[in-house]
Design a protein around this motif. Structure first.
Motif, short mmCIF file in Angstrom:
data_model
loop_
_atom_site.label_atom_id
_atom_site.label_comp_id
_atom_site.label_asym_id
_atom_site.label_seq_id
_atom_site.Cartn_x
_atom_site.Cartn_y
_atom_site.Cartn_z
N ASP A 278 0.86 -1.18 0.00
CA ASP A 278 0.00 0.00 0.00
C ASP A 278 0.89 1.23 0.00
OD1 ASP A 278 -1.77 2.03 0.41
OD2 ASP A 278 -2.35 1.42 2.45
N PHE A 279 0.95 1.91 -1.14
CA PHE A 279 1.83 3.08 -1.27
C PHE A 279 1.09 4.37 -0.92
CE2 PHE A 279 3.97 -0.19 -3.51
CZ PHE A 279 5.31 0.15 -3.60
N ASN A 280 -0.20 4.28 -0.67
CA ASN A 280 -1.00 5.47 -0.36
C ASN A 280 -0.80 6.57 -1.38
OD1 ASN A 280 -2.89 5.41 1.84
ND2 ASN A 280 -1.18 4.92 3.18
N ALA A 281 -0.60 6.16 -2.61
CA ALA A 281 -0.40 7.11 -3.70
C ALA A 281 -0.96 6.50 -4.97
CB ALA A 281 1.08 7.45 -3.88
N ALA A 282 -1.72 7.29 -5.71
CA ALA A 282 -2.27 6.82 -6.98
C ALA A 282 -1.15 6.67 -8.00
CB ALA A 282 -3.31 7.81 -7.49
N SER A 283 -1.42 5.90 -9.04
CA SER A 283 -0.42 5.68 -10.09
C SER A 283 0.01 7.00 -10.72
CB SER A 283 -0.99 4.75 -11.17
OG SER A 283 -1.35 3.50 -10.61
N THR A 284 -0.88 8.00 -10.68
CA THR A 284 -0.60 9.29 -11.30
C THR A 284 -0.02 10.29 -10.31
OG1 THR A 284 -2.93 9.79 -10.90
CG2 THR A 284 -2.32 9.10 -13.12
N ASP A 285 0.26 9.85 -9.08
CA ASP A 285 0.75 10.77 -8.04
C ASP A 285 2.22 11.11 -8.27
OD1 ASP A 285 1.71 11.78 -5.39
OD2 ASP A 285 -0.35 11.31 -4.82
N ARG A 286 2.55 12.38 -8.10
CA ARG A 286 3.92 12.86 -8.31
C ARG A 286 4.91 12.19 -7.37
NH1 ARG A 286 2.18 18.84 -6.94
NH2 ARG A 286 0.27 17.94 -7.80
N SER A 287 4.44 11.72 -6.20
CA SER A 287 5.34 11.13 -5.21
C SER A 287 5.94 9.81 -5.67
CB SER A 287 4.61 10.94 -3.88
OG SER A 287 3.56 10.00 -4.03
N LEU A 288 5.36 9.19 -6.70
CA LEU A 288 5.86 7.91 -7.19
C LEU A 288 6.88 8.05 -8.31
CD1 LEU A 288 2.59 5.72 -7.30
CD2 LEU A 288 4.48 5.57 -5.66
N SER A 289 7.18 9.27 -8.69
CA SER A 289 8.05 9.46 -9.86
C SER A 289 9.43 8.85 -9.65
CB SER A 289 8.18 10.95 -10.18
OG SER A 289 8.71 11.67 -9.06
N GLY A 290 9.97 8.90 -8.42
CA GLY A 290 11.29 8.32 -8.17
C GLY A 290 11.30 6.81 -8.24
N ILE A 291 10.14 6.18 -7.95
CA ILE A 291 10.06 4.72 -7.98
C ILE A 291 9.76 4.23 -9.40
CG2 ILE A 291 8.75 2.72 -7.14
CD1 ILE A 291 8.32 4.30 -4.54
N ASP A 292 8.75 4.85 -10.03
CA ASP A 292 8.40 4.33 -11.37
C ASP A 292 9.40 4.73 -12.45
OD1 ASP A 292 7.63 6.98 -11.95
OD2 ASP A 292 5.53 6.59 -11.56
N SER A 293 10.40 5.53 -12.08
CA SER A 293 11.50 5.77 -13.02
C SER A 293 12.50 4.62 -13.00
CB SER A 293 12.21 7.09 -12.70
OG SER A 293 12.85 7.02 -11.44
N GLN A 294 12.42 3.77 -11.96
CA GLN A 294 13.35 2.64 -11.83
C GLN A 294 12.66 1.28 -11.99
OE1 GLN A 294 16.31 3.19 -8.49
NE2 GLN A 294 14.87 4.80 -7.88
N LEU A 295 11.40 1.22 -11.59
CA LEU A 295 10.62 -0.01 -11.68
C LEU A 295 9.39 0.26 -12.52
CD1 LEU A 295 10.72 -1.08 -7.90
CD2 LEU A 295 12.41 -1.57 -9.68
N SER A 296 8.76 -0.80 -13.00
CA SER A 296 7.56 -0.64 -13.82
C SER A 296 6.39 -1.37 -13.20
CB SER A 296 7.80 -1.15 -15.24
OG SER A 296 8.08 -2.54 -15.22
N GLU A 297 5.20 -0.81 -13.42
CA GLU A 297 3.97 -1.45 -12.94
C GLU A 297 3.21 -2.01 -14.14
OE1 GLU A 297 0.27 -0.58 -9.90
OE2 GLU A 297 1.22 1.12 -10.90
N PRO A 298 2.92 -3.30 -14.14
CA PRO A 298 2.24 -3.88 -15.31
C PRO A 298 0.79 -3.44 -15.42
CG PRO A 298 2.51 -5.53 -13.58
CD PRO A 298 3.26 -4.32 -13.14
N ASN A 299 0.29 -3.42 -16.65
CA ASN A 299 -1.12 -3.15 -16.88
C ASN A 299 -1.98 -4.28 -16.33
OD1 ASN A 299 -0.14 -0.95 -18.25
ND2 ASN A 299 -1.34 -1.29 -20.10
N GLN A 300 -3.27 -4.02 -16.26
CA GLN A 300 -4.21 -5.03 -15.81
C GLN A 300 -4.49 -6.05 -16.91
OE1 GLN A 300 -5.94 -5.06 -12.42
NE2 GLN A 300 -3.90 -4.15 -12.40
N THR A 301 -4.67 -7.29 -16.51
CA THR A 301 -4.96 -8.34 -17.49
C THR A 301 -6.21 -8.01 -18.29
OG1 THR A 301 -3.95 -10.01 -16.06
CG2 THR A 301 -5.46 -10.80 -17.77
N GLY A 302 -7.24 -7.50 -17.63
CA GLY A 302 -8.48 -7.16 -18.32
C GLY A 302 -8.57 -5.72 -18.75
#
Length: 350
Positions: A278-302
């Motif tokens: 639980d990151f308490n941050a939406a995928s579009t939240d600026r606070s995740l920029s440091g993480i999603d620049s190094q790791l990737s989150e996969p799309n949903q199967t559906g």
């Protein structure tokens, strides 16, 4: 000849000419004064408003992470940024009513921006075809289930059973109380003999858990852990995160944790890394920029966004699995227990 003049004849009464006639033409209704003129004026005003709002919407979509977080505005806008797309059909409808074709062209600007920013994220996961070995069983794959069990719900054990029923190789839980870890470990012991818990987070695995350690991530108490999963394909680093709460005007603790995690990742020596919880941050939240620049989150199967909170009517995704060095083959969400968060389940090809 009579010297007496005849009486004057009566002259026709003078007629007052219309104002328009005196001005050199028939009386007219000036521009914008008649029914047709008024309607045209209203349509032009409506068209102008549509253009203005289209520009504003485009700016919000493009620069939502730059909006100052004053009184929680930045947090709110970041959390619901994709939902601003709902204004586009409304603007298009008003553009049609205005009957100005150029107005429709203006509406296309936020359409294109929304599609570029969020369109790729709602496409169904395009996973590579599994190898014969992977298709036959769990060999070569690692499935991870995670959920914030909401301590006050009192259904952590039920959630744990639901996550175990998916056949996940690894279970990560967040927002545990001090008593939850022992109770859940007893429930999962038969299938998940390896476990580690600290603070509000816990990890249960079918693979040996080594090098486990608590992470404060800048806080005075533990809301995260780091460990290695000893899989047949080699070590996989896993970080289980329960980020501090984010409330309007109060995001500093959460932001500090996520920044500290982003600073920790470059020091990890393993090629395969998972950060889940639980990151308490939406995928579009600026606070995740440091993480999603190094790791990737996969799309949903559906497809779609896979929102997880609140569980009854999810409007944003606070729970994530970010990874590096593997290929996601499935990624879904589901309900478990009475938590206010939906659970996530991700399968990765090692």
């Amino acid at each position: 000849m009579s010297l007496i003049s005849s009486p004057p004849r009566d002259r026709p009464a003078a007629r007052t000419a219309p104002v328009g006639a005196r001005l050199g033409g028939a009386a007219r209704t000036g521009p914008g004064k008649g029914p047709h003129g008024r309607r045209a004026h209203r349509r032009s005003v409506l068209a102008a408003c549509v253009v203005v709002f289209s520009v504003l919407l485009s700016a919000v979509l493009l620069f939502h992470r730059a909006i100052p977080d004053v009184a929680g505005v930045g947090l709110l806008v970041d959390s619901v940024a994709p939902w601003f797309g709902l204004f586009i059909p409304v603007l298009a409808a008003f553009a049609l009513i205005s009957r100005y074709r150029r107005t429709l062209v203006g509406v296309l600007v936020p359409v294109v921006i929304w599609a570029l920013l969020f369109g790729p994220g709602i496409l169904p996961l395009q996973a590579d075809a599994p190898t014969p070995a992977a298709a036959a069983g769990a060999t070569g794959q690692l499935s991870v289930a995670s959920q914030n069990i909401e301590a006050s719900s009192g259904t952590g054990d039920i959630s744990a059973r639901a996550l175990a029923a998916t056949g996940a190789d690894v279970i990560a839980l967040e927002e545990m109380t001090s008593d939850d870890f022992d109770a859940i470990s007893a429930t999962l012991a038969a299938k998940y003999p390896y476990s580690y818990g600290v603070g509000t987070v816990g990890l249960w695995s079918t693979y040996p858990v080594v090098n486990a350690q608590p992470l404060t991530l800048g806080l005075g108490w533990n809301r995260a852990l780091a460990a290695d999963l000893e899989t047949p394909q080699g070590l996989v680093s896993i970080y289980v995160i329960h980020a501090a709460s984010a409330r309007p005007g109060d995001v500093s603790a959460r932001d500090s944790m996520l920044t500290a995690l982003a600073d920790t990742l470059p020091n990890d020596e393993n090629e395969r890394i998972i950060a889940v919880g639980d990151f308490n941050a939406a995928s579009t939240d600026r606070s995740l920029s440091g993480i999603d620049s190094q790791l990737s989150e996969p799309n949903q199967t559906g497809g779609m966004f896979g929102n997880t909170w609140p569980s009854n009517l999810p409007v944003t995704r606070l729970d994530h699995l970010f990874q590096r060095g593997m290929t996601a083959t499935s990624n879904t969400t589901f309900s478990a227990g009475a938590s206010d968060h939906r659970a996530i389940l991700t399968t990765l090809a090692l």
